[in-house]
Design a protein around this motif. Structure first.
Motif, PDB file in Angstrom:
ATOM      1  N   LYS A  37      59.290  58.403  41.861  1.00 39.12           N
ATOM      2  CA  LYS A  37      60.963  58.038  41.315  1.00 39.12           C
ATOM      3  C   LYS A  37      60.498  58.439  39.830  1.00 39.12           C
ATOM      4  O   LYS A  37      59.476  57.995  38.979  1.00 39.12           O
ATOM      5  N   LYS A  38      61.406  59.424  39.276  1.00 39.32           N
ATOM      6  CA  LYS A  38      61.298  60.120  37.703  1.00 39.32           C
ATOM      7  C   LYS A  38      61.717  58.311  37.413  1.00 39.32           C
ATOM      8  O   LYS A  38      62.458  57.836  37.430  1.00 39.32           O
ATOM      9  N   PHE A  39      60.646  58.798  36.040  1.00 42.22           N
ATOM     10  CA  PHE A  39      61.217  57.795  34.816  1.00 42.22           C
ATOM     11  C   PHE A  39      62.756  57.586  34.408  1.00 42.22           C
ATOM     12  O   PHE A  39      63.350  56.248  34.491  1.00 42.22           O
ATOM     13  N   ASP A  40      63.608  58.513  34.425  1.00 44.47           N
ATOM     14  CA  ASP A  40      64.546  59.091  34.524  1.00 44.47           C
ATOM     15  C   ASP A  40      65.732  57.887  35.333  1.00 44.47           C
ATOM     16  O   ASP A  40      66.855  57.938  35.121  1.00 44.47           O
ATOM     17  N   ASP A  41      65.490  58.378  36.552  1.00 43.63           N
ATOM     18  CA  ASP A  41      66.235  57.860  37.384  1.00 43.63           C
ATOM     19  C   ASP A  41      66.178  56.084  37.941  1.00 43.63           C
ATOM     20  O   ASP A  41      66.873  55.475  38.259  1.00 43.63           O
ATOM     21  N   TYR A  42      65.123  55.573  37.223  1.00 42.13           N
ATOM     22  CA  TYR A  42      64.974  54.094  36.972  1.00 42.13           C
ATOM     23  C   TYR A  42      65.990  54.191  35.938  1.00 42.13           C
ATOM     24  O   TYR A  42      66.055  53.870  34.983  1.00 42.13           O
TER      25      TYR A  42
END
Length: 239
Positions: free
Chosen positions: A70-75
């Protein structure tokens, strides 16, 4: 299956205008669950900046960082805090132990914020302390410990939540050679026998040899990414 850690063309800049400094310049690599990877380079190469990004302590300027697919921005911020508290363990060169606080209470600290039920704490604390060989120092405070004992306590603290990955930032930097060897053998044991992913930041070739792979950084770029041909395979007795 997704890699545990994936860096995709990471760029990190500091400052503004004519005072911009590029600490990372297009860094890409993957680390799988169970790997032991050393990130090696001289002072100013960008290795600590990289550690801060992949450990969710900082954010890239450009590029993408993925953790567990999962991409950083999606956390969300709450999810990031949860990952750092439960899935990541951190070991620092300066130990970062609480003064005038026993080994037990230093190791216990991450559990206070973990959400893990308190009736499970004692077993976790005792297991972590036993693994690093500090059961004979339970009530000692940092001022009563050697450098190697302080670092092993810090490893136990990083281990107590049973994280997926342990980030070790120059863990032998303040230790003599014998204590440094004990610390690295402990990390080697945690990787080989317990399955923890280890990401080691170091500028020392003798420390990097414990890894199975070395990513060499220079001036913010990957200079070389290589497997270790003769990884350390010593005999030690860690329970």
């Amino acid at each position: 299956m997704f890699p545990l850690i994936k860096a995709e063309n990471l760029i990190k800049r500091y400052g503004e205008g004519t005072a911009i400094t590029t600490a990372l310049d297009g860094v890409s690599f993957e680390i799988n669950q169970g790997d032991f990877v050393a990130i090696m380079g001289p002072s100013g190469s960008g290795k600590s900046t990289l550690l801060h990004i992949i450990g969710f302590l900082d954010k890239e300027t450009e590029g993408n960082y993925y953790f567990d697919g999962k991409k950083f921005d999606d956390y969300s911020p709450k999810e990031i805090a949860n990952i750092r508290g439960k899935k990541m363990g951190f070991i620092f060169q300066m130990f970062n132990l609480l003064p005038r606080t026993s080994v037990i209470d230093n190791v216990k600290l991450p559990l206070v914020y973990s959400g893990i039920k308190e009736d499970a704490w004692d077993e976790r604390i005792n297991n972590a302390i036993k693994i690093v060989g500090m059961s004979h120092r339970l009530e000692f405070e940092p001022s009563q410990l050697s450098g190697g004992e302080k670092q092993r306590t810090a490893i136990a603290r990083a281990l107590v939540n049973n994280p997926q990955v342990i980030f070790a930032d120059e863990p032998t930097g303040n230790l003599d050679s014998k204590s440094g060897q004990q610390v690295m053998e402990t990390l080697d044991y945690l990787n080989r026998e317990k399955g923890h992913t280890i990401v080691l930041i170091t500028h020392e070739s003798n420390t990097a040899k414990y890894a199975e792979r070395i990513i060499h950084l220079k001036d913010g770029k990957i200079e070389k990414d290589e497997k270790v041909s003769q990884r350390f395979n010593g005999e030690y007795d860690l329970k």
